[in-house]
Motif scaffolding. Structure first.
Motif, PDB file in Angstrom:
ATOM      1  N   ASN A  21      38.867   8.830  76.727  1.00 38.50           N
ATOM      2  CA  ASN A  21      39.363   8.161  77.914  1.00 38.50           C
ATOM      3  C   ASN A  21      38.186   8.097  78.926  1.00 38.50           C
ATOM      4  O   ASN A  21      38.163   8.265  79.891  1.00 38.50           O
ATOM      5  N   PRO A  22      37.454   6.787  78.613  1.00 42.07           N
ATOM      6  CA  PRO A  22      36.236   6.315  79.146  1.00 42.07           C
ATOM      7  C   PRO A  22      36.545   5.936  80.708  1.00 42.07           C
ATOM      8  O   PRO A  22      37.618   5.096  80.852  1.00 42.07           O
ATOM      9  N   LYS A  23      35.958   6.644  81.527  1.00 38.51           N
ATOM     10  CA  LYS A  23      36.289   6.354  82.943  1.00 38.51           C
ATOM     11  C   LYS A  23      35.014   5.578  83.888  1.00 38.51           C
ATOM     12  O   LYS A  23      35.100   5.565  84.898  1.00 38.51           O
ATOM     13  N   GLY A  24      33.968   5.432  83.058  1.00 45.43           N
ATOM     14  CA  GLY A  24      32.838   4.882  83.645  1.00 45.43           C
ATOM     15  C   GLY A  24      31.635   5.491  83.089  1.00 45.43           C
ATOM     16  O   GLY A  24      31.992   6.440  82.163  1.00 45.43           O
ATOM     17  N   PRO A  25      30.522   5.206  83.565  1.00 43.34           N
ATOM     18  CA  PRO A  25      29.098   5.759  83.089  1.00 43.34           C
ATOM     19  C   PRO A  25      29.318   7.313  83.248  1.00 43.34           C
ATOM     20  O   PRO A  25      29.475   7.630  84.266  1.00 43.34           O
ATOM     21  N   VAL A  26      28.604   7.881  82.208  1.00 44.67           N
ATOM     22  CA  VAL A  26      28.367   9.304  82.212  1.00 44.67           C
ATOM     23  C   VAL A  26      26.989   9.390  82.243  1.00 44.67           C
ATOM     24  O   VAL A  26      26.039   8.918  81.337  1.00 44.67           O
ATOM     25  N   GLU A  27      26.360  10.538  82.960  1.00 47.45           N
ATOM     26  CA  GLU A  27      24.790  10.595  82.838  1.00 47.45           C
ATOM     27  C   GLU A  27      24.503  12.110  82.232  1.00 47.45           C
ATOM     28  O   GLU A  27      25.395  12.978  82.662  1.00 47.45           O
ATOM     29  N   GLN A  28      23.774  11.977  81.459  1.00 44.87           N
ATOM     30  CA  GLN A  28      23.658  13.534  80.792  1.00 44.87           C
ATOM     31  C   GLN A  28      22.029  13.518  80.471  1.00 44.87           C
ATOM     32  O   GLN A  28      21.480  12.743  80.434  1.00 44.87           O
ATOM     33  N   LYS A  29      21.524  14.979  80.800  1.00 49.54           N
ATOM     34  CA  LYS A  29      20.189  15.405  80.838  1.00 49.54           C
ATOM     35  C   LYS A  29      20.199  16.141  79.310  1.00 49.54           C
ATOM     36  O   LYS A  29      20.899  16.896  78.954  1.00 49.54           O
ATOM     37  N   LEU A  30      19.204  15.639  78.517  1.00 50.10           N
ATOM     38  CA  LEU A  30      19.170  16.101  77.105  1.00 50.10           C
ATOM     39  C   LEU A  30      18.241  17.195  77.211  1.00 50.10           C
ATOM     40  O   LEU A  30      17.491  17.357  78.063  1.00 50.10           O
ATOM     41  N   ASP A  31      18.361  18.112  76.065  1.00 52.93           N
ATOM     42  CA  ASP A  31      17.510  19.293  75.898  1.00 52.93           C
ATOM     43  C   ASP A  31      15.986  18.896  76.010  1.00 52.93           C
ATOM     44  O   ASP A  31      15.195  19.764  76.474  1.00 52.93           O
ATOM     45  N   ASP A  32      15.588  17.846  75.644  1.00 49.97           N
ATOM     46  CA  ASP A  32      14.220  17.552  75.715  1.00 49.97           C
ATOM     47  C   ASP A  32      13.770  17.079  77.037  1.00 49.97           C
ATOM     48  O   ASP A  32      12.540  16.741  77.330  1.00 49.97           O
ATOM     49  N   GLY A  33      14.503  16.770  78.170  1.00 51.04           N
ATOM     50  CA  GLY A  33      14.249  16.549  79.539  1.00 51.04           C
ATOM     51  C   GLY A  33      14.707  15.335  79.894  1.00 51.04           C
ATOM     52  O   GLY A  33      14.545  14.687  80.970  1.00 51.04           O
ATOM     53  N   GLN A  60      13.388  10.535  87.500  1.00 52.76           N
ATOM     54  CA  GLN A  60      12.057  10.955  88.037  1.00 52.76           C
ATOM     55  C   GLN A  60      11.920  10.300  89.578  1.00 52.76           C
ATOM     56  O   GLN A  60      11.592  11.094  90.252  1.00 52.76           O
ATOM     57  N   ARG A  61      12.195   9.016  89.412  1.00 48.94           N
ATOM     58  CA  ARG A  61      11.955   8.346  90.850  1.00 48.94           C
ATOM     59  C   ARG A  61      12.956   8.763  92.035  1.00 48.94           C
ATOM     60  O   ARG A  61      12.430   9.117  93.266  1.00 48.94           O
ATOM     61  N   GLU A  62      14.301   9.161  91.480  1.00 50.95           N
ATOM     62  CA  GLU A  62      15.208   9.599  92.425  1.00 50.95           C
ATOM     63  C   GLU A  62      14.516  10.926  92.889  1.00 50.95           C
ATOM     64  O   GLU A  62      14.518  11.334  94.157  1.00 50.95           O
ATOM     65  N   GLU A  63      14.115  11.757  92.077  1.00 44.77           N
ATOM     66  CA  GLU A  63      13.480  12.964  92.226  1.00 44.77           C
ATOM     67  C   GLU A  63      12.472  12.923  93.259  1.00 44.77           C
ATOM     68  O   GLU A  63      12.497  13.954  94.313  1.00 44.77           O
ATOM     69  N   ALA A  64      11.599  12.028  93.119  1.00 46.66           N
ATOM     70  CA  ALA A  64      10.435  11.943  93.891  1.00 46.66           C
ATOM     71  C   ALA A  64      10.877  11.604  95.079  1.00 46.66           C
ATOM     72  O   ALA A  64      10.131  11.948  96.396  1.00 46.66           O
ATOM     73  N   LEU A  65      11.803  10.593  95.202  1.00 48.46           N
ATOM     74  CA  LEU A  65      12.229  10.185  96.565  1.00 48.46           C
ATOM     75  C   LEU A  65      13.038  11.347  97.630  1.00 48.46           C
ATOM     76  O   LEU A  65      12.706  11.438  98.530  1.00 48.46           O
ATOM     77  N   LEU A  66      13.698  12.098  96.911  1.00 47.50           N
ATOM     78  CA  LEU A  66      14.273  13.288  97.576  1.00 47.50           C
ATOM     79  C   LEU A  66      13.138  14.026  97.926  1.00 47.50           C
ATOM     80  O   LEU A  66      13.240  14.607  98.958  1.00 47.50           O
ATOM     81  N   GLU A  67      12.075  14.500  97.314  1.00 54.95           N
ATOM     82  CA  GLU A  67      10.916  15.308  97.708  1.00 54.95           C
ATOM     83  C   GLU A  67      10.510  14.722  98.882  1.00 54.95           C
ATOM     84  O   GLU A  67      10.232  15.141  99.665  1.00 54.95           O
ATOM     85  N   THR A  68      10.299  13.370  98.795  1.00 54.93           N
ATOM     86  CA  THR A  68       9.875  12.621  99.986  1.00 54.93           C
ATOM     87  C   THR A  68      10.367  12.791 101.214  1.00 54.93           C
ATOM     88  O   THR A  68       9.876  12.877 102.315  1.00 54.93           O
ATOM     89  N   GLN A  69      11.774  12.512 101.066  1.00 53.05           N
ATOM     90  CA  GLN A  69      12.664  12.635 102.353  1.00 53.05           C
ATOM     91  C   GLN A  69      12.757  13.976 102.711  1.00 53.05           C
ATOM     92  O   GLN A  69      12.636  14.243 103.998  1.00 53.05           O
ATOM     93  N   GLY A  70      12.750  14.944 102.054  1.00 52.27           N
ATOM     94  CA  GLY A  70      12.619  16.346 102.315  1.00 52.27           C
ATOM     95  C   GLY A  70      11.228  16.503 103.490  1.00 52.27           C
ATOM     96  O   GLY A  70      11.396  17.317 104.280  1.00 52.27           O
ATOM     97  N   ARG A  71      10.224  15.866 102.733  1.00 53.03           N
ATOM     98  CA  ARG A  71       9.039  16.303 103.512  1.00 53.03           C
ATOM     99  C   ARG A  71       9.208  15.238 104.932  1.00 53.03           C
ATOM    100  O   ARG A  71       8.865  15.914 105.916  1.00 53.03           O
ATOM    101  N   PHE A  72       9.715  14.207 104.853  1.00 50.41           N
ATOM    102  CA  PHE A  72      10.016  13.549 106.091  1.00 50.41           C
ATOM    103  C   PHE A  72      10.607  14.362 106.995  1.00 50.41           C
ATOM    104  O   PHE A  72      10.380  14.101 108.281  1.00 50.41           O
ATOM    105  N   ARG A  73      11.718  14.901 106.586  1.00 52.98           N
ATOM    106  CA  ARG A  73      12.966  15.578 107.371  1.00 52.98           C
ATOM    107  C   ARG A  73      12.058  16.940 108.011  1.00 52.98           C
ATOM    108  O   ARG A  73      12.042  17.274 109.201  1.00 52.98           O
TER     109      ARG A  73
END
Length: 168
Positions: A21-33, A60-73
């Motif tokens: 029953n596909p509802k849209g895109p699904v994101e998955q993190k694989l064992d290799d990262g 990876q870019r999202e994670e870097a952006l979140l880190e930057t936002q955290g430092r800015f905050r």
């Protein structure tokens, strides 16, 4: 998959349901990262067509952006100077603890309010609003990038001098 550890049966059932029953895109993190985004759609004949795209770099870019936002905050929160950020409609977007102390408004009270109404003495508001209109039309302003002394207004109605620096 690492996210299935300890709950393998529930994870498999969820994946089967998502597949049938596909509802849209699904994101998955694989064992290799690596990360993948999976789109699955049923065809008119009942078959399922799937697309898998590697989105590791995006994650990876999202994670870097979140880190930057955290430092800015953290920088804004710990600044000794008042930091008040506004949008093009003069609505307050950011109001740090130093501004709370100085102006007497809590962050919650200030966010979303018109800056001119809260912090600019009534006799100076018209000039401020005209300056905002001029800046929006031209991108220029006589006080941009300068430090000037002006009067400001506290929540209790007190007018007091401040040193103002406007950065765009």
């Amino acid at each position: 998959y690492l996210q299935a550890e300890g709950q393998e049966e529930a994870w498999i059932n969820q994946r089967v349901d998502d597949h049938l029953n596909p509802k849209g895109p699904v994101e998955q993190k694989l064992d290799d990262g690596r990360w993948i985004r999976v789109w699955e759609n049923k065809t008119d004949t009942g078959a399922i067509v799937g697309f898998r795209i590697d989105i590791t770099e995006l994650k990876q870019r999202e994670e870097a952006l979140l880190e930057t936002q955290g430092r800015f905050r953290a920088t804004i929160e710990s600044a000794l100077d008042c930091i008040v950020c506004i949008d093009s409609d003069d609505k307050i977007l950011e109001f740090n603890p130093a501004a709370e102390k100085c102006f007497g408004y809590s962050r919650e009270e200030a966010i979303g309010q018109e800056m001119a109404s809260l912090m600019i003495p009534e006799d100076m508001r018209d000039m401020h609003r005209k300056g905002m209109v001029h800046y929006q039309k031209t991108g220029e302003g006589p006080v941009l990038g300068k430090r000037i002394e002006v009067e400001a207004l506290r929540k209790n109605g007190e007018i007091f001098p401040i040193e103002l620096a406007i950065e765009v």
